[in-house]
Design a protein around this motif. Structure first.
Motif, short mmCIF file in Angstrom:
data_model
loop_
_atom_site.label_atom_id
_atom_site.label_comp_id
_atom_site.label_asym_id
_atom_site.label_seq_id
_atom_site.Cartn_x
_atom_site.Cartn_y
_atom_site.Cartn_z
N LEU A 100 16.92 -42.16 18.92
CA LEU A 100 17.35 -41.09 17.87
C LEU A 100 16.62 -39.73 17.73
N SER A 101 15.32 -40.12 18.00
CA SER A 101 14.58 -38.78 17.72
C SER A 101 14.13 -38.01 18.99
N GLY A 102 14.84 -38.61 20.04
CA GLY A 102 14.73 -37.82 21.49
C GLY A 102 13.48 -38.55 22.25
N SER A 103 12.91 -39.46 21.65
CA SER A 103 11.67 -40.31 22.48
C SER A 103 12.50 -41.22 23.40
N ASN A 104 11.88 -41.37 24.67
CA ASN A 104 12.15 -42.41 25.61
C ASN A 104 11.16 -43.37 25.47
N LEU A 105 9.93 -43.33 24.83
CA LEU A 105 8.88 -44.18 24.82
C LEU A 105 9.00 -45.09 23.34
N LEU A 106 7.97 -45.94 23.38
CA LEU A 106 8.05 -46.92 22.15
C LEU A 106 7.38 -46.21 21.18
N GLY A 107 7.77 -44.95 20.72
CA GLY A 107 7.04 -44.53 19.37
C GLY A 107 7.44 -42.99 19.29
N PHE A 108 7.49 -42.57 18.12
CA PHE A 108 7.79 -41.13 17.93
C PHE A 108 6.97 -40.11 18.69
N LYS A 109 7.44 -39.08 19.16
CA LYS A 109 6.51 -37.92 19.95
C LYS A 109 5.45 -37.61 18.80
N ALA A 150 2.69 -38.04 25.97
CA ALA A 150 2.76 -39.41 26.48
C ALA A 150 3.60 -39.43 27.66
N TYR A 151 3.59 -40.42 28.40
CA TYR A 151 4.70 -40.57 29.47
C TYR A 151 4.79 -42.01 30.14
N SER A 152 5.32 -42.39 30.82
CA SER A 152 5.35 -43.62 31.41
C SER A 152 5.42 -43.59 32.85
N ILE A 153 4.75 -44.77 33.40
CA ILE A 153 4.42 -44.76 34.81
C ILE A 153 4.86 -46.05 35.22
N ILE A 199 3.28 -47.24 29.27
CA ILE A 199 3.17 -46.07 28.57
C ILE A 199 1.73 -45.38 28.56
N ILE A 200 1.53 -44.29 28.88
CA ILE A 200 0.39 -43.65 29.02
C ILE A 200 0.30 -42.73 27.86
N GLY A 201 -0.64 -42.77 27.06
CA GLY A 201 -0.98 -41.97 25.74
C GLY A 201 -1.24 -42.69 24.47
N ASP A 202 -2.19 -42.21 23.59
CA ASP A 202 -2.43 -42.75 22.40
C ASP A 202 -1.58 -42.90 21.31
N LYS A 203 -1.50 -44.02 20.71
CA LYS A 203 -0.54 -43.90 19.70
C LYS A 203 -1.04 -44.58 18.45
N GLU A 204 -0.45 -44.31 17.06
CA GLU A 204 -1.19 -44.90 16.07
C GLU A 204 0.00 -46.03 15.47
N ALA A 205 -0.50 -46.84 14.80
CA ALA A 205 0.67 -47.74 14.20
C ALA A 205 0.68 -47.33 12.59
N LYS A 206 1.84 -47.04 12.16
CA LYS A 206 2.05 -46.44 10.87
C LYS A 206 2.88 -47.16 9.96
N GLU A 207 3.08 -46.97 8.86
CA GLU A 207 4.06 -47.62 7.95
C GLU A 207 4.63 -46.39 6.80
N SER A 208 5.86 -46.47 6.50
CA SER A 208 6.61 -45.63 5.58
C SER A 208 7.36 -46.53 4.50
N VAL A 209 7.28 -46.38 3.38
CA VAL A 209 7.71 -46.98 2.25
C VAL A 209 9.31 -46.20 1.81
N TYR A 210 10.35 -47.00 1.69
CA TYR A 210 11.53 -46.41 1.16
C TYR A 210 11.90 -47.38 0.24
N THR A 211 12.78 -46.85 -0.83
CA THR A 211 13.37 -47.49 -1.96
C THR A 211 14.94 -47.01 -1.82
N TYR A 212 15.80 -48.12 -2.35
CA TYR A 212 17.16 -47.95 -2.30
C TYR A 212 17.43 -47.33 -3.58
N THR A 213 17.81 -46.21 -3.76
CA THR A 213 18.32 -45.62 -4.93
C THR A 213 19.56 -44.82 -4.77
N ASN A 214 20.32 -45.08 -5.76
CA ASN A 214 21.77 -44.30 -5.95
C ASN A 214 22.78 -44.40 -4.53
#
Length: 605
Positions: A111-120, A157-160, A385-400
């Motif tokens: 959805l974000s335009g990344s064809n790799l397992l992670g956001f650009k 990052a890229y894939s080989i 996938i070649i490239g360094d990536k970080e594991a992250k978390e974001s918290v969302y709440t269901y409001t209205n």
């Protein structure tokens, strides 16, 4: 008295009944003046066991209303109409909010335009996460929490596609000899005395390594001088390049390299060497290019087969060395030794070197590939996938009706867990809670330190890690009450009133209350200056009761309303009272009147 009644009933039943308890209940229900009792009970573990509630609580108010009547009948079999029991019990209310975790998949990153397992690296995940969570978490409720777990690359990052450039098993027949001759040109000499390096028909092996126990091997000597190379079918000039080999060293000297990458102009990279560690054992080393080699602090045994894997990053010039005693599918996070040299070498050949100070050794199963996975496997492999990536978390709440970034939500960090203690059995040990820890106690203490000026009524949803057979994400609501952070309790103590209607026990919120002297004094103080009440109040002051000759029904109701509002402020609509007052209607006695709160006024029911 109760025992006497049971005795009489028991004797009668022996004579007249074959279903004694049914007859007891029928007899009691048919009595014009049944036994009336009032009780207050608190359910304990034995009661919950008798009710088949293994968790020690009711899961809903409806369950309590449906299950308790029969249980009260078993406790009070002779009580009849007019009896009441106030039951104190535990009610499971569920969590303050639901916490869901969702790990993003490839389709989500697309959805974000990344064809790799992670956001650009230059993408803003917040632009997509709300939509992604909404599509993957069903039936959310107001206030629910979702934790999105995702990766983001720190740079390009890229894939080989994994591929093997060389697989050299030294399968050159049953006759030993010099390598140049037996390999029929597969290997060429580029330094030293030609035809020294020998091919032998024995081989080396290691379980699960694909180039194992095939063909023969080669032998190098610290006394030799010939250096040889084998050309790759195509050059490797981007990303990280790997080579591997099975090696068995019989002796080591002062140290020099014996394998490396090279180009056509004698540029070298990933020079693997070995030396005596000072105790007669091996210390392996690596030099990235022409830089001095760095050697391992770990020692290895002579006459033992090891699998060495060397890598060279063409972009930054870093060379890593791994020494293994078993083939593994994933590249270790930490190499045995690492060295940084010149970037940009075009890898065109793999080379084996002999020299003074170097080892004498058997070498077999040489492989060159563009990924670790291809070093360890000859099958068809998924792209890497070649490239360094970080594991992250974001918290969302269901409001209205939508998922959005929350306020008043706090996610515990590694530093937070560590601040609660890092010893065994404390949260900082593994950055999580478990069943052996008092989670709410830890968190409320943490909040009191982090937010010392919080005020009564302040609320915060805290999200934390919990281990129960696996890592989980959980959360709870914490509120400041009387200056202290207090955890929301999923199981709470509450009460339920039951009344006997002549047939069975029915849920009833009726509060039974008998007026005391203070209530009559309150009536006097409230109504003695009210028009129309002088005679009634005067009689009450003189005789201490409510005379029906002086008090009208309307006045009695007004007086009882005043007392109930004073004694029980803030009651909810529909609250019932059974009020006993002392009256005079020709004789002095107690009488009971029933009321229900409707429209803010207690009316007779």
């Amino acid at each position: 008295m109760k025992k006497f009644i049971y005795l009489i009933m028991g004797l009668g039943l022996l004579i007249t009944s074959c279903n004694p308890m049914d007859d007891i209940h029928s007899d009691i229900d048919s009595q014009e003046n049944p036994i009336v009792g009032d009780a207050v009970i608190t359910l304990n573990d034995e009661d919950y066991d008798a009710l088949d509630l293994s968790f020690g609580s009711f899961s809903s108010l409806e369950d309590a209303k449906n299950m308790l009547p029969d249980y009260l009948t078993s406790l009070y079999p002779v009580w009849g109409k007019g009896s009441s029991v106030l039951v104190n019990y535990k009610l499971y209310l569920g969590s303050a909010f639901k916490v869901s975790s969702y790990s993003l998949k490839q389709a989500d990153y697309t959805l974000s335009g990344s064809n790799l397992l992670g956001f650009k690296f230059d993408a803003n995940p917040a632009n997509y996460l709300g939509e992604i969570i909404n599509s993957n978490i069903s039936s959310p409720k107001e206030g629910d929490i979702a934790v999105a777990q995702y990766y983001q690359f720190t740079g390009d990052a890229y894939s080989i596609t994994p591929s093997v450039s060389i697989e050299e098993n030294f399968d050159y027949g049953a006759t030993a000899g010099d390598l140049l001759t037996t390999s029929a040109g597969a290997w060429a000499s580029h330094s030293g005395t030609a035809n020294q390096l020998q091919y032998t028909t024995s081989n080396l092996s290691m379980t699960n390594y694909p180039s194992s126990n095939v063909g023969g091997s080669i032998e190098i000597s610290s006394a030799g001088s010939e250096d040889v190379n084998s050309a790759l079918p195509s050059t490797l000039n981007s990303g990280t390049v790997y080579y591997s080999a099975l090696v068995n060293l019989s002796s080591v000297g002062t140290g020099t390299y014996f394998m490396h990458f090279m180009d056509d102009t004698f540029g070298y990279a990933a020079r693997v060497g070995a030396k005596d560690d000072g105790s007669g054992k091996i210390s392996f080393g690596i030099g990235a290019s022409s830089t001095p080699s760095d050697y391992s602090t770990t020692s290895y045994e002579l006459n033992t087969t090891y699998l060495i894997v060397a890598s060279y990053n063409t972009g930054n010039g870093t060379a890593n060395l791994y020494v293994l005693d078993a083939a593994i599918t994933s590249e270790p996070a930490t190499p045995v030794v690492s060295n940084v040299g010149n970037p940009g070498l075009t890898v065109q050949k793999i080379a084996v070197r002999q020299g003074g100070g170097g080892p004498s050794a058997t070498i077999d199963g040489i492989r060159v590939a563009n990924t670790w996975s291809a070093i360890m496997n000859n099958g068809v492999l998924p792209d890497v996938i070649i490239g360094d990536k970080e594991a992250k978390e974001s918290v969302y709440t269901y409001t209205n009706g939508a998922w959005s970034l929350p306020s008043k939500v706090y996610v515990l960090t590694t530093d937070d867990y560590n601040s609660m203690g890092t010893a065994s059995g404390q949260p900082g040990r593994y950055d999580n809670f478990d069943s052996s820890m008092a989670t709410d106690t830890y968190i409320t203490k943490f909040l009191s330190i982090k937010y010392p000026y919080a005020k009564d009524g302040d609320e915060l949803k805290v999200i934390y890690k919990y281990y129960s057979g696996g890592a989980q994400t959980r959360g709870n609501l914490y509120t400041v009450v009387d200056g202290q952070w207090t955890a929301y309790k999923s199981t709470q103590e509450t009460t339920l009133q039951f009344a006997h209607d002549g047939i069975t026990w029915v849920p009833d919120n009726t509060i039974k209350y008998e007026f005391v002297k203070g209530d009559y004094d309150y009536i006097v103080a409230t109504f003695e200056n009210t028009d129309g009440y002088a005679t009634a109040v005067g009689n009450l002051k003189s005789y201490g009761n409510i005379s029906t000759f002086n008090w009208t029904v309307t006045q009695i109701d007004a007086a009882i309303n005043a007392v109930l509002m004073n004694r029980y402020p803030g009651m909810e609509e529909g609250q019932k009272f059974s009020v006993t007052i002392y009256v005079y209607d020709g004789t002095s006695h107690n009488t009971t009147i029933n009321y229900i709160l409707q429209g803010g006024t207690y009316v007779r029911s």
